[in-house]
Design a protein around this motif. Sequence first.
Motif, PDB file in Angstrom:
ATOM      1  N   VAL A  96       0.763  -1.255   0.038  1.00  0.00           N
ATOM      2  CA  VAL A  96       0.036   0.093   0.057  1.00  0.00           C
ATOM      3  C   VAL A  96       1.049   1.256   0.070  1.00  0.00           C
ATOM      4  N   VAL A  97       0.513   2.262  -0.737  1.00  0.00           N
ATOM      5  CA  VAL A  97       1.220   3.456  -0.773  1.00  0.00           C
ATOM      6  C   VAL A  97      -0.162   4.608  -0.540  1.00  0.00           C
ATOM      7  N   SER A  98      -0.148   4.948   0.408  1.00  0.00           N
ATOM      8  CA  SER A  98      -1.067   5.774   0.729  1.00  0.00           C
ATOM      9  C   SER A  98      -0.759   7.423   0.909  1.00  0.00           C
ATOM     10  N   PHE A  99      -1.735   8.292   0.433  1.00  0.00           N
ATOM     11  CA  PHE A  99      -1.483   9.796   0.335  1.00  0.00           C
ATOM     12  C   PHE A  99      -2.528  10.282   0.635  1.00  0.00           C
ATOM     13  N   GLY A 100      -2.847  11.725   1.143  1.00  0.00           N
ATOM     14  CA  GLY A 100      -3.848  12.542   0.915  1.00  0.00           C
ATOM     15  C   GLY A 100      -3.882  13.412   2.048  1.00  0.00           C
ATOM     16  N   SER A 101      -4.872  14.482   1.762  1.00  0.00           N
ATOM     17  CA  SER A 101      -5.575  15.529   2.623  1.00  0.00           C
ATOM     18  C   SER A 101      -6.601  16.192   1.704  1.00  0.00           C
ATOM     19  N   THR A 102      -7.470  16.487   2.583  1.00  0.00           N
ATOM     20  CA  THR A 102      -8.529  16.989   1.834  1.00  0.00           C
ATOM     21  C   THR A 102      -8.652  18.157   0.876  1.00  0.00           C
ATOM     22  N   PRO A 103      -7.606  19.186   0.897  1.00  0.00           N
ATOM     23  CA  PRO A 103      -7.637  20.314   0.089  1.00  0.00           C
ATOM     24  C   PRO A 103      -7.000  19.861  -1.323  1.00  0.00           C
ATOM     25  N   SER A 104      -6.192  18.639  -1.207  1.00  0.00           N
ATOM     26  CA  SER A 104      -5.433  18.211  -2.437  1.00  0.00           C
ATOM     27  C   SER A 104      -6.314  17.278  -3.129  1.00  0.00           C
ATOM     28  N   LEU A 105      -7.520  16.879  -2.758  1.00  0.00           N
ATOM     29  CA  LEU A 105      -8.593  15.875  -3.177  1.00  0.00           C
ATOM     30  C   LEU A 105      -9.692  16.264  -3.334  1.00  0.00           C
ATOM     31  N   MET A 106      -9.901  17.678  -3.565  1.00  0.00           N
ATOM     32  CA  MET A 106     -11.351  18.312  -3.891  1.00  0.00           C
ATOM     33  C   MET A 106     -11.551  18.856  -5.299  1.00  0.00           C
ATOM     34  N   HIS A 107     -10.383  18.842  -6.099  1.00  0.00           N
ATOM     35  CA  HIS A 107     -10.506  19.314  -7.328  1.00  0.00           C
ATOM     36  C   HIS A 107     -10.419  18.444  -8.548  1.00  0.00           C
ATOM     37  N   GLY A 108     -10.218  17.022  -8.443  1.00  0.00           N
ATOM     38  CA  GLY A 108     -10.271  16.200  -9.460  1.00  0.00           C
ATOM     39  C   GLY A 108      -8.601  16.090 -10.084  1.00  0.00           C
ATOM     40  N   PHE A 109      -7.798  16.412  -9.153  1.00  0.00           N
ATOM     41  CA  PHE A 109      -6.476  16.223  -9.709  1.00  0.00           C
ATOM     42  C   PHE A 109      -5.992  14.894 -10.176  1.00  0.00           C
ATOM     43  N   ASP A 110      -5.278  14.505 -11.155  1.00  0.00           N
ATOM     44  CA  ASP A 110      -4.730  13.164 -11.314  1.00  0.00           C
ATOM     45  C   ASP A 110      -3.974  12.683 -10.338  1.00  0.00           C
ATOM     46  N   ILE A 111      -4.162  11.622 -10.050  1.00  0.00           N
ATOM     47  CA  ILE A 111      -3.453  10.895  -8.947  1.00  0.00           C
ATOM     48  C   ILE A 111      -2.022  10.290  -9.549  1.00  0.00           C
ATOM     49  N   VAL A 112      -0.947  10.543  -9.060  1.00  0.00           N
ATOM     50  CA  VAL A 112       0.303   9.938  -9.539  1.00  0.00           C
ATOM     51  C   VAL A 112       0.421   8.514  -9.493  1.00  0.00           C
ATOM     52  N   PRO A 113       0.664   7.891 -10.798  1.00  0.00           N
ATOM     53  CA  PRO A 113       1.064   6.477 -10.735  1.00  0.00           C
ATOM     54  C   PRO A 113       1.909   5.973  -9.703  1.00  0.00           C
ATOM     55  N   GLY A 114       1.653   4.938  -9.182  1.00  0.00           N
ATOM     56  CA  GLY A 114       2.083   4.240  -7.716  1.00  0.00           C
ATOM     57  C   GLY A 114       1.561   4.558  -6.647  1.00  0.00           C
ATOM     58  N   ILE A 115       0.809   5.704  -6.478  1.00  0.00           N
ATOM     59  CA  ILE A 115      -0.263   5.919  -5.318  1.00  0.00           C
ATOM     60  C   ILE A 115      -1.144   4.964  -5.386  1.00  0.00           C
ATOM     61  N   THR A 116      -1.602   4.147  -4.234  1.00  0.00           N
ATOM     62  CA  THR A 116      -2.632   2.967  -4.260  1.00  0.00           C
ATOM     63  C   THR A 116      -3.834   3.355  -3.434  1.00  0.00           C
ATOM     64  N   GLU A 117      -3.802   4.207  -2.538  1.00  0.00           N
ATOM     65  CA  GLU A 117      -5.035   4.829  -2.040  1.00  0.00           C
ATOM     66  C   GLU A 117      -4.918   6.261  -1.296  1.00  0.00           C
ATOM     67  N   LEU A 118      -6.100   6.741  -1.120  1.00  0.00           N
ATOM     68  CA  LEU A 118      -6.261   8.286  -0.858  1.00  0.00           C
ATOM     69  C   LEU A 118      -6.685   8.121   0.556  1.00  0.00           C
ATOM     70  N   ARG A 119      -6.197   9.210   1.640  1.00  0.00           N
ATOM     71  CA  ARG A 119      -6.638   9.101   2.900  1.00  0.00           C
ATOM     72  C   ARG A 119      -6.970  10.498   3.121  1.00  0.00           C
ATOM     73  N   PRO A 120      -8.044  11.124   2.935  1.00  0.00           N
ATOM     74  CA  PRO A 120      -8.605  12.179   3.266  1.00  0.00           C
ATOM     75  C   PRO A 120      -9.665  12.023   4.586  1.00  0.00           C
ATOM     76  N   GLY A 121      -9.801  13.055   5.254  1.00  0.00           N
ATOM     77  CA  GLY A 121     -10.554  13.090   6.192  1.00  0.00           C
ATOM     78  C   GLY A 121     -11.900  13.980   6.393  1.00  0.00           C
ATOM     79  N   THR A 122     -11.422  15.394   6.354  1.00  0.00           N
ATOM     80  CA  THR A 122     -12.308  16.385   6.527  1.00  0.00           C
ATOM     81  C   THR A 122     -13.343  16.706   5.337  1.00  0.00           C
ATOM     82  N   TYR A 123     -13.428  15.962   4.249  1.00  0.00           N
ATOM     83  CA  TYR A 123     -14.134  16.161   3.347  1.00  0.00           C
ATOM     84  C   TYR A 123     -15.697  15.575   3.626  1.00  0.00           C
ATOM     85  N   VAL A 124     -15.486  14.944   4.709  1.00  0.00           N
ATOM     86  CA  VAL A 124     -16.800  14.180   5.064  1.00  0.00           C
ATOM     87  C   VAL A 124     -17.765  15.135   5.583  1.00  0.00           C
ATOM     88  N   LEU A 125     -17.381  16.097   6.544  1.00  0.00           N
ATOM     89  CA  LEU A 125     -18.162  16.824   7.234  1.00  0.00           C
ATOM     90  C   LEU A 125     -17.964  18.294   6.629  1.00  0.00           C
TER      91      LEU A 125
END
Length: 342
Positions: free
Chosen positions: A210-239
Amino acid sequence: MKYTELDTPSLLIDRAILERNLRFMQDYADRQGVKLRPHTKTHKMPAIALMQMELGAAGIAVAKVGEAEVMAEHGLRNILIANEIVGDVKLRRIRALAERGVDIVFGVDCPEQVEAAQKVFEGASIPAQVSIEIEVGENRSGIIEEADFHALLDSIAACPDVHLRGLFSHDGNSYTAPDIEACHAIATAAMERTVHFARIAEERGMKPEVVSFGSTPSLMHGFDIVPGITELRPGTYVLMDASQANVIGTQERCAATVLATVMSRPTAERVILDVGAKGLTMQQRSQGICSAPGKGIIKDWPGVSINDVYDEHAIIYSREFRDGTRIGDKVRIIPVHICPVC
């Protein structure tokens, strides 16, 4: 029952907005061909974690052993503690979870942590499952130098009861990016750095699962995920919260508010609400795309925010707000940072 009948302060969650937020991030991960592992320290609610799993999440992340234990008690069985774990007491609690069938992984960033895990997990039927944190610009914990990474891999290889499961990183510096373009650059650089270390491990015959990455600001705009990253780990997006609302330019995605009562109007412009630092947080976001006015925004009162907080008091200076409210009136606050509120 109407929510205005609740005693205050109360945390309110708009279920329709919550569900839209959950689907939004799961759909994004699905489109990018990666797994989603929501960080549940944001909401601390097993019921919401189970909703995330039902929508397709591969597992959850937590910040502490205690959070992992509570989530496990409610049926969550795939858990990453996205933090370094130090101390035999905590490690024994993790071993107990593993022996109960919980697939639990925890963070490390130095050999001392690995050696301590080996001591506690010696002879265990399931080895300690660890994930190496990579520092990517937040200036917090995590591996910085490649030499230290090699030393850490050496220590894992030398410990028969410790298994390398993966790598993880958190681009917390994205919160202070001056604009969306800079946020994109920070996220891309962070992903590339994380993948770089994953390749080093693979070259040594220790390929991370597993190669895990993430924060909510980086994942709210549809940015393409770099190959090699296998999972995203945002939190604040939920609320969401007032600072994240600023990132996307709207408060319509804010599912959580704090209901409070006007308890005092001592001057012609000062109003006191019955919630303070213990219910909102002392934190304030004042830089970059996550900047938000004051220490909480008053919903349905444009331009009105909380100027200061004490333990149980929120202070607002606004003649308009003072003239428009009476003792006993209830208002909803959009917190600046939802995680400590929950």
